[in-house]
Design an enzyme around this catalytic site. Structure first.
Site, PDB file in Angstrom:
ATOM      1  N   GLU A 140     -67.886   0.639 -37.837  1.00 46.90           N
ATOM      2  CA  GLU A 140     -68.275   1.346 -39.075  1.00 46.90           C
ATOM      3  C   GLU A 140     -68.403   0.344 -40.231  1.00 46.90           C
ATOM      4  OE1 GLU A 140     -65.221   4.262 -39.814  1.00 46.90           O
ATOM      5  OE2 GLU A 140     -65.554   5.255 -37.875  1.00 46.90           O
TER       6      GLU A 140
ATOM      7  N   ASP B  51     -52.284  -5.500 -30.460  1.00 49.18           N
ATOM      8  CA  ASP B  51     -51.099  -5.783 -29.658  1.00 49.18           C
ATOM      9  C   ASP B  51     -51.144  -5.012 -28.327  1.00 49.18           C
ATOM     10  OD1 ASP B  51     -48.410  -7.079 -29.781  1.00 49.18           O
ATOM     11  OD2 ASP B  51     -47.689  -5.016 -29.598  1.00 49.18           O
TER      12      ASP B  51
HETATM   13  C1  GLC Z   1     -46.859  -8.349 -27.915  1.00 48.26           C
HETATM   14  C2  GLC Z   1     -46.391  -9.277 -28.998  1.00 48.26           C
HETATM   15  C3  GLC Z   1     -44.934  -9.551 -28.791  1.00 48.26           C
HETATM   16  C4  GLC Z   1     -44.194  -8.243 -28.886  1.00 48.26           C
HETATM   17  C5  GLC Z   1     -44.759  -7.209 -27.934  1.00 48.26           C
HETATM   18  C6  GLC Z   1     -44.280  -5.836 -28.257  1.00 48.26           C
HETATM   19  O1  GLC Z   1     -46.770  -8.921 -26.663  1.00 48.26           O
HETATM   20  O2  GLC Z   1     -47.170 -10.433 -29.012  1.00 48.26           O
HETATM   21  O3  GLC Z   1     -44.432 -10.479 -29.711  1.00 48.26           O
HETATM   22  O4  GLC Z   1     -42.835  -8.434 -28.616  1.00 48.26           O
HETATM   23  O5  GLC Z   1     -46.150  -7.154 -27.987  1.00 48.26           O
HETATM   24  O6  GLC Z   1     -44.904  -5.371 -29.416  1.00 48.26           O
END
Ligand code: GLC
Length: 529
Positions: A254, A200
């Site tokens: 790993e 993310d």
């Molecule tokens: C990313 C995710 C989104 C989320 C954001 C904060 O962009 O795809 O859905 O709100 O990160 O974690």
């Protein structure tokens, strides 16, 4: 060969809240997902990426993680997760999970400890600063969901930074213990058998060491998200993030044959930097440019060419057509063009990521004001940034709640769910579902599509025509972005070709003479018989 599965295969993103409910609470879960593995096998994808299912207060629907090594009871349990992985692997499906390292939930024990006192051993795990000299937040940064990116903790008199909601405090990746703890989280899931991570907001992990103010963005207008009022010069995409990513990659390496994918919204020249020095960054920096480029032949042609040209030597491309944060492709370009978009996605060079529901053409969904769930939509109403329409339940059959649940789902179905569902569409030779499956099958059988070269043959205002080639295998794709029929005169050296697949579900085996006629919104694949 190592890496072959994520190079040649197709990834399918599942938003677990919305895929299949198994316990009748109106929210999808892991056991429900497991029940649909046969569908995924039938469809013909190779890997599923599951958005977060970790314990969470759900301020941002799971992107606010309160425990990185467990499963939220809404979604199941670790046992249910293990069973999902085992049954996916029995079907030769890979499982990629979401990893959310930039921020935790405010309810994560690490943050609870960190906020206790300025002297707490975990204080430095998050980004705490004194107020600015005259009072107020330490700098001018804006949250991605609007409003300030700092919240004052009255008990300790300092602000903490959050690039998203105040319920999502940013972790301090400059702290060695944070890095070690997060590497252990990755090992926890890798040892459980996951085949990789989608990381993310990976380009956010490092911030300017001095936390300098972001400069204004002169192009901003008030109808755009507040975040864009400033250029993100110091709050994201810092050079030092590359070392952090190299560290994540070492952990993934790993284990055998796992993939590291990064969520990155940046211009192409910056995006490709995330392959890393010596390709030791992420294997796939998610390429979201199809989601952002105007849906016209010249623009899409220019995008593909500039992306191909920008790729570092040896870097493997990838393309994304939809995700849980952006408008659905069918809502953006309409049903007819959505079919062509699937053909484009599955015939470009590089790993495609298909978003659940796009294969049945989930399009416009009307979300009434009282049905809004997305925190961003609530914080910046009226800008059209709401993400709920892209997160509605998968539609499995023609029953009342589309076979998703027996309980009112957490978000509404499409108005046309009685006909727009898997059960009805799999029996219709002209449906987008049948087309998607045919494209996936065709792709699997053709090395030219899975790994061949890409080259532009021709393009104009409405047409985009390209070739894919691997050794002696050649095939051609012609896409009509326009609403009028088009005739394309074939170059003299192309002869004896026939249509293998049309977006309209017919014309298979039709021979292509000196001219190819494309109907409105039609795409075809044609090749030597
Ligand atoms: C990313 C995710 C989104 C989320 C954001 C904060 O962009 O795809 O859905 O709100 O990160 O974690």
């Amino acid at each position: 060969m190592s890496g072959e599965w994520w190079r040649n295969g197709v990834i399918y993103q599942i938003y677990p809240r919305s895929f299949q409910d198994s316990n009748d609470d109106g929210i999808g879960d892991l056991a429900g997902l497991r029940r649909q593995l046969d569908y995924l096998t039938w469809l013909g994808i190779d890997a599923l990426w599951v958005s977060p299912f970790y314990p969470s207060p759900m301020a941002d629907f799971g992107y606010d993680v309160a425990d990185y090594c467990n499963v939220d009871p809404i979604f199941g349990s670790l046992e249910k997760f293990d069973r999902l992985v085992a049954e996916a692997h029995e079907r030769r499906l890979k499982v990629i999970v979401d990893f959310v390292p930039n921020h935790s939930s405010i309810e994560h024990p690490w943050f609870q400890e960190s906020r206790r006192s300025r002297a707490d051993p975990k204080r430095d795990w998050y980004i705490w600063r004194d107020p600015a000299p005259g009072g107020g937040p330490p700098n001018n940064w804006i949250s991605n969901f609007g409003g300030g990116a700092w919240t004052l903790d009255r008990d300790t008199g300092q602000y903490y930074h959050h690039a998203f909601l105040a319920e999502q405090p940013d972790l301090n990746w400059r702290n060695r213990q944070v890095r070690a703890a997060m590497h252990d989280v990755m090992r926890f899931w890798l040892a459980r058998g996951v085949d990789g991570f989608r990381v993310d907001v990976i380009w956010h992990l490092m911030k300017d060491a001095a936390l300098r103010d972001n400069p204004p963005n002169p192009a901003w207008t008030p109808d755009q998200p507040e975040l864009e009022r400033l250029a993100q010069a110091y709050s994201a995409d810092q050079p030092e993030v590359q070392q952090i990513i190299a560290g994540l990659r070492r952990v993934v390496d790993e284990f055998d044959d796992r993939v590291l994918i990064g969520e990155i919204y940046l211009p192409i020249d910056r995006l490709v930097a995330y392959y890393g020095e010596g390709l030791k960054g992420v294997h796939l920096p998610f390429n979201f440019h199809l989601l952002q480029t105007p849906w016209r032949a010249p623009q899409v042609a220019a995008l593909i060419q500039s992306y191909e040209a920008a790729l570092p030597e040896g870097a493997w491309p990838n393309w994304v057509l939809g995700n849980h944060d952006r408008a659905r492709i069918a809502a953006r370009v309409g049903q007819a063009q959505a079919r062509m978009a699937v053909m484009l996605l599955l015939t470009l060079r590089g790993t495609p990521t298909l978003y659940y529901g796009d294969e049945i053409g989930i399009g416009v969904v009307t979300i009434a004001p009282e049905q809004i769930r997305d925190p961003w939509a609530k914080r910046e109403p009226g800008l059209g940034v709401g993400r709920d329409p892209a997160r509605t339940p998968m539609q499995w059959d023609a029953s009342n709640l589309a076979g998703f649940s027996t309980h009112e789902p957490w978000l509404p179905l499409t108005d046309d769910h009685r006909t727009r569902n898997v059960a009805v569409m799999r029996g219709d030779p002209t449906s987008i579902l049948t087309l998607t499956r045919a494209l996936l099958q065709y792709r699997r059988a053709r090395p030219a599509l899975a790994k061949g070269s890409w080259s532009l043959i021709d393009s104009n205002e409405d047409l985009l025509i390209y070739e894919r080639r691997e050794g002696d295998e050649r095939l051609f794709v012609a896409l009509n972005f326009g609403e009028a029929a088009q005739d394309w005169a074939l170059p003299a050296e192309l002869s004896g070709l026939e249509i293998a697949l049309s977006t309209h579900g017919d014309r298979k085996g039709e021979s292509v003479g000196s001219s190819l006629r494309l109907r409105p919104d039609e795409g075809v694949i044609f090749a030597p018989p």
